[in-house]
Design an enzyme around this catalytic site. Structure first.
Site: not given
Length: 589
Positions: A244-245
């Site tokens: 994800s991030n």
């Protein structure tokens, strides 16, 4: 030991053996799956218990530990890994707020295959936010693992008592200890947190946070094994991974890595921005917040999990959203059903697919779009907690209203919080009214920050331009693994344009677009939701296994690896055969 000019604190060193360990804090897989670790004194939990609960909550937030999910039987494990931890606060040049760095060095560090795994937290989570990926894969292999919270984290600052999180996770007053985050303003109300309110736009520097974590990790290996120092990228393989991030952060790091520190990268479901190719997350997420509630009223989603209320009826606020879009002149039809079809057609025209919208019903029902957009808008505009865009603010929630947190609630934030409120006794306030569609006012204001041309919109676009991915070196082994059904960071806006751009520029990234996988493995434990999907973590582990074989066993790096074709889990237990070609080799025991 290497001199580290970016250090902002002394290094805190702790040992974890004899009923405690690096990977599960002594809980083991059964303990990780169990009830939250209890605090003997809820108002004043000790640092060791805070750490144990933070590790447990990080596992629960990322991995599917549910009874049908197969973690520990089909793939993955959480064996006892004794060792030491080294953690500190660091800062990048020009940044105001620190980021946390932490290195886990196992007692069984593999001295013959010197390996350092570097990772960044997913979402806006705290320092252990990637332990279920990087720690679970690297520590049992004998790798050290170095983490960064990349300028986000759960060290909330409470103006009501002027306190924040110290290095060990305990609460401390401003001025009595260095805190994970101290707001610029000395007076204020409510709650402030680093990602939204540091004034640094940390996302633009996530890759630099990762590279600093590498430097910190190497220096701590020097400290752990002085007889073998120095540890350098020339004698220690550095593997970057994140999801994800965190996946976006390691791809940023690959582009910033002019010194060639990284030996290979595996990025899962990355939040990566490729200008002129993909779409910025703030663009498609504000679009989703505005349009998806109406589009999901389409009859094709009538049986989709989360697309209807608990009684199977249409969400009243989503029906009202169709009316709002009609009132704006953006929908022309008269009935709700026809408006929903129009909204669905609009999103299809901007890149959304039917399957992605179906999965995104969960993010829509849980109000994640608005929650994420608020925090990112504040970060991009470099706003303080008491000057957030569109009238939003964060405050402790008491009986549904802004109030003052009690000591026990405040003490739990560092261990329990997922990074961006609301949750854990903190509420998001403002940007709402008492209409049938109460969140419209704030959502429309956030969307205007992207589509408008006033000073705030121009400032936000300027911040987003700084997020652009940079080209990694041609020699760097790089693998992107992304779920085809990702409804939060759809592949069409993120991984696909990034991979296409790399290939057009002469790079050779590997790319798996995994059928039936979506963004939140942890959501697979929710009733009905996991039936339609597969976990993504096992595919990430498999890619890391292949990278290890290349770096340490002499296996050539492939020009292409076909994506394993699995099948949706269904209502029963996950079986290895459902994961396709990787299913027979995934249990790490």
């Amino acid at each position: 030991m290497q001199a580290l000019e970016f250090m902002q604190s002394e290094v805190l060193v702790t040992t974890h053996r004899d009923g405690d360990d690096l990977l599960s804090a002594g809980l083991g897989l059964d303990g990780l799956k169990g009830m939250p670790v209890a605090f003997a004194d809820a108002a004043h939990p000790d640092a060791q218990t805070l750490r144990r609960r933070a590790i447990q909550m990080s596992w629960k937030g990322i991995a599917d530990l549910g009874p049908l999910g197969g973690y520990g039987t089909v793939y993955g494990a959480a064996p006892d890994v004794p060792g030491r931890e080294y953690q500190a606060f660091a800062t990048i040049p020009s940044a105001r707020a620190p980021h946390r760095v932490l290195v886990q060095v196992p007692d069984d560090f593999d001295h013959a295959h010197r390996c350092l795994v570097v990772t960044a937290s997913s979402g806006s989570r705290g320092i252990y936010g990637a332990i279920a990926l990087a720690g679970a894969w690297g520590l049992p292999r004998g790798c050290a693992v170095t983490y960064t919270d990349k300028g986000t984290g759960s060290g909330y600052f409470d103006f009501s008592d002027d306190s924040g999180a110290a290095l060990n996770g305990e609460r401390a007053k401003r001025g009595t200890a260095m805190l994970e985050f101290e707001p610029r303003e000395t007076k204020g109300e409510g709650i402030a947190f680093k990602h939204a309110h540091s004034g640094d736009n940390p996302e633009a520097d996530w890759g630099r946070h990762v590279l600093q974590a590498v430097q910190f990790g190497l220096a701590m290996l020097d400290r752990a094994f002085p007889g073998e120092a120095p540890f350098t990228p020339r004698n220690t393989k550095i593997i970057a991974t994140g999801l994800s991030n965190g996946g976006g952060a390691v791809l940023q790091a690959a582009g910033f890595d002019d010194g060639g520190m990284l030996a290979g990268v595996v990025a899962l479901e990355p939040n990566v921005h490729t200008p002129q190719h993909g779409r910025a997350a703030f663009d498609y997420m504000t679009e989703a917040a505005m349009w998806l509630p109406c589009a999901l009223m389409d009859q094709r989603y009538a049986s989709t999990p989360f697309a209807r209320d608990a009684n199977g009826a249409q969400h009243a606020a989503w029906t009202a959203r169709c009316a709002r879009l009609h009132a704006q002149g953006w929908l022309k039809s008269s009935t709700v059903e026809e408006k929903a079809v129009e909204a669905h057609t609009h999103l299809r025209s901007t890149g959304w697919t039917d399957r992605v919208m179906a999965t995104a019903a969960s993010s829509t029902a849980l109000d994640l779009w608005r929650v994420i957009d608020v925090a990112y808008a504040s970060a991009y505009l470099r706003r303080d907690a008491n000057d957030m865009p569109c009238g939003f603010r964060y405050a402790a929630m008491v009986n549904g209203r802004p109030g003052v947190a009690d000591e026990a609630t405040r003490a739990s934030w560092w261990a329990d919080a997922a990074g961006i409120p609301p949750g854990n006794g903190i509420g998001l306030f403002g940007g709402v009214d008492e209409s049938a569609d109460p969140t419209w006012r704030g959502i429309a204001g956030l969307r205007q920050l992207w589509t408008g041309d006033d000073a705030d919109a121009r400032a936000l676009h300027a911040s987003v331009r700084t997020l652009a991915a940079q080209l990694p070196s041609k020699e760097l082994p790089l693998w992107v693994v992304h779920g085809a059904d990702d409804g939060l960071l759809p592949t069409v806006f993120t991984s696909e344009p990034y991979v296409a751009w790399l290939r057009a520029e002469g790079r050779q990234p590997l790319y798996w677009k995994v059928p039936y996988a979506q963004h939140f493995d942890a959501f697979l434990a929710l009733p009905g939701f996991g039936n339609n999907h597969l976990p993504l973590l096992p595919y990430g582990y498999a890619a890391l296994d292949r990278l290890w074989a290349h770096l340490f066993e002499g296996q050539p790096w492939p020009a292409d690896v076909p994506t394993p074709q699995g099948t949706a889990r269904g209502a029963g237990l996950l079986q290895a055969s459902m994961l396709g070609a990787i299913g027979s080799v995934l249990v790490h025991l």
